[in-house]
Design an enzyme around this catalytic site. Structure first.
Site, PDB file in Angstrom:
ATOM      1  N   ASP A   1       0.836  -1.195   0.000  1.00  0.00           N
ATOM      2  CA  ASP A   1       0.000   0.000   0.000  1.00  0.00           C
ATOM      3  C   ASP A   1       0.872   1.246   0.000  1.00  0.00           C
ATOM      4  O   ASP A   1       2.096   1.171   0.022  1.00  0.00           O
ATOM      5  CB  ASP A   1      -0.896   0.004   1.242  1.00  0.00           C
ATOM      6  CG  ASP A   1      -0.069  -0.072   2.534  1.00  0.00           C
ATOM      7  OD1 ASP A   1       0.378   0.986   3.027  1.00  0.00           O
ATOM      8  OD2 ASP A   1       0.164  -1.187   3.032  1.00  0.00           O
TER       9      ASP A   1
ATOM     10  N   ASP B   1       0.612   3.592   2.519  1.00  0.00           N
ATOM     11  CA  ASP B   1       0.498   4.106   3.883  1.00  0.00           C
ATOM     12  C   ASP B   1      -0.715   5.029   4.008  1.00  0.00           C
ATOM     13  O   ASP B   1      -1.831   4.615   3.739  1.00  0.00           O
ATOM     14  CB  ASP B   1       1.799   4.792   4.314  1.00  0.00           C
ATOM     15  CG  ASP B   1       1.917   4.896   5.832  1.00  0.00           C
ATOM     16  OD1 ASP B   1       1.522   3.934   6.515  1.00  0.00           O
ATOM     17  OD2 ASP B   1       2.390   5.924   6.339  1.00  0.00           O
TER      18      ASP B   1
END
Length: 251
Positions: free
Chosen positions: A208, A210
Site C-alpha cells: 500500500d 500508507d
C-alpha cells in the site's frame, strides 16, 4: 530429542503448507514462548525452521510479539541465517504496491518493546550501523531477478508500534526523515539477530501507500482489506523468492 536447522524464516503462514513433510516442535526459551510452534521443513539438503511471527492464526499484535523468544528459539536450533519477509507501506511513489524492497536500514519509532538480550549484569554495546547482512541482500536481489520480481535494492524502513496505521502527518514526517517504507515488526526483530550474531535479510512486500502520498490525492490511505488483497495477489511470488534464496544460501 535434539532438533537443528540451517536457515530460519520468520513470516506469515505459507511455508509449511508447501510440504507434507513437516515436523512441528515446541521450543522453550529463557524469555518465554515464541509466537508459535516452529515448523521444520526440508528444502533440498537444507532444514528450514519456519516461525509465524504473529502466531499461526495471526492473533499477536506487532507490539505484543515476544521478539526475544523468537530469535533465541531459532538461535537454539543453530540457524546460520534468518530470512525476515514482511509487509510494508510505501512512502515513495516509485515503490508501488506489489514491488519488493530489500531494505538496508531501519528507523525505530517503537516504544515499550523488550529489545535487547544484554541485561544486567551482562551489558554490552554493539554497532547496528548496518543491520542487514550485505551478502544476503545481494543474494535476495539475485533471487528476485531470477523470479522476474520487481525489487528495489536498498531502502530505509521506519518501524512503528501498530496495530494502527499512520496518520497523514506521521506519514509525511516519516518521508521527510528519509524513510522509504513503513512497517510494524522489523524492530527489534532485525536488531536482535545482530545481538545473536545471526546474519539477517529483510524482504519487504509493498502492499500500500500508507496514509496516501503528498501531491497524489487519488492515492487513498491504506485499509486492512488493501493489505490482505495485495498480499494474496503476491503470495506465490513471496514463496518463490524465499525458496530461490534458500537454494542460493551456503550454510
Amino acid at each position: 530429542m535434539y532438533y537443528s536447522a540451517d536457515i530460519g524464516v520468520i513470516g506469515g503462514s505459507g511455508l509449511y503448507e508447501l510440504s507434507e513433510d513437516v515436523k512441528k516442535i515446541e521450543v522453550d526459551t529463557p524469555y518465554g514462548k515464541p509466537s508459535d510452534d516452529i515448523s521444520l521443513v526440508k528444502v533440498g539438503a537444507k532444514t528450514v525452521a519456519f516461525l509465524p511471527r504473529h502466531g499461526r492464526e495471526h492473533t499477536i499484535n506487532p507490539s505484543e510479539i515476544n521478539y526475544r523468544a523468537n530469535i533465541y528459539a531459532l538461535k537454539s536450533l543453530g540457524v546460520k541465517a534468518i530470512i525476515s519477509p514482511c509487509c510494508v507501506g510505501s512512502l515513495r511513489f516509485d515503490i508501488k504496491p506489489g514491488d519488493f524492497v530489500v531494505t538496508d536500514q531501519f528507523i525505530n519509532m517503537t516504544s515499550g518493546r523488550k529489545d535487547t538480550f544484554f541485561e544486567k549484569p551482562k551489558v554490552n554495546h554493539i554497532s547496528s550501523a548496518h543491520p542487514y547482512d550485505q551478502k544476503l541482500r545481494v543474494l535476495a536481489m539475485e533471487s528476485a531477478k531470477e523470479c522476474g520480481i520487481t525489487a528495489h535494492f536498498g531502502g530505509t524502513v521506519v518501524v512503528i508500534n501498530g496495530p494502527r496505521f499512520s496518520t497523514v502527518a506521521e506519514s509525511r514526517m516519516f518521508a521527510m526523515m528519509g524513510a522509504d517504507v513503513v512497517n510494524m515488526t522489523q524492530y527489534p526483530e532485525g536488531y536482535l539477530c545482530l545481538e545473536q550474531e545471526i546474519p539477517v535479510v529483510n524482504i519487504a512486500l509493498t502492499t500500500d501507500y500508507d496514509a496516501g502520498l503528498e501531491d497524489h490525492p487519488d492515492i487513498k490511505p491504506v485499509t486492512n482489506e488493501d493489505v490482505l488483497r495485495v498480499l494474496k495477489e503476491n503470495e506465490t511470488k513471496v514463496k518463490a523468492l524465499i525458496f530461490k534464496l534458500i537454494d542460493k544460501l551456503e550454510v
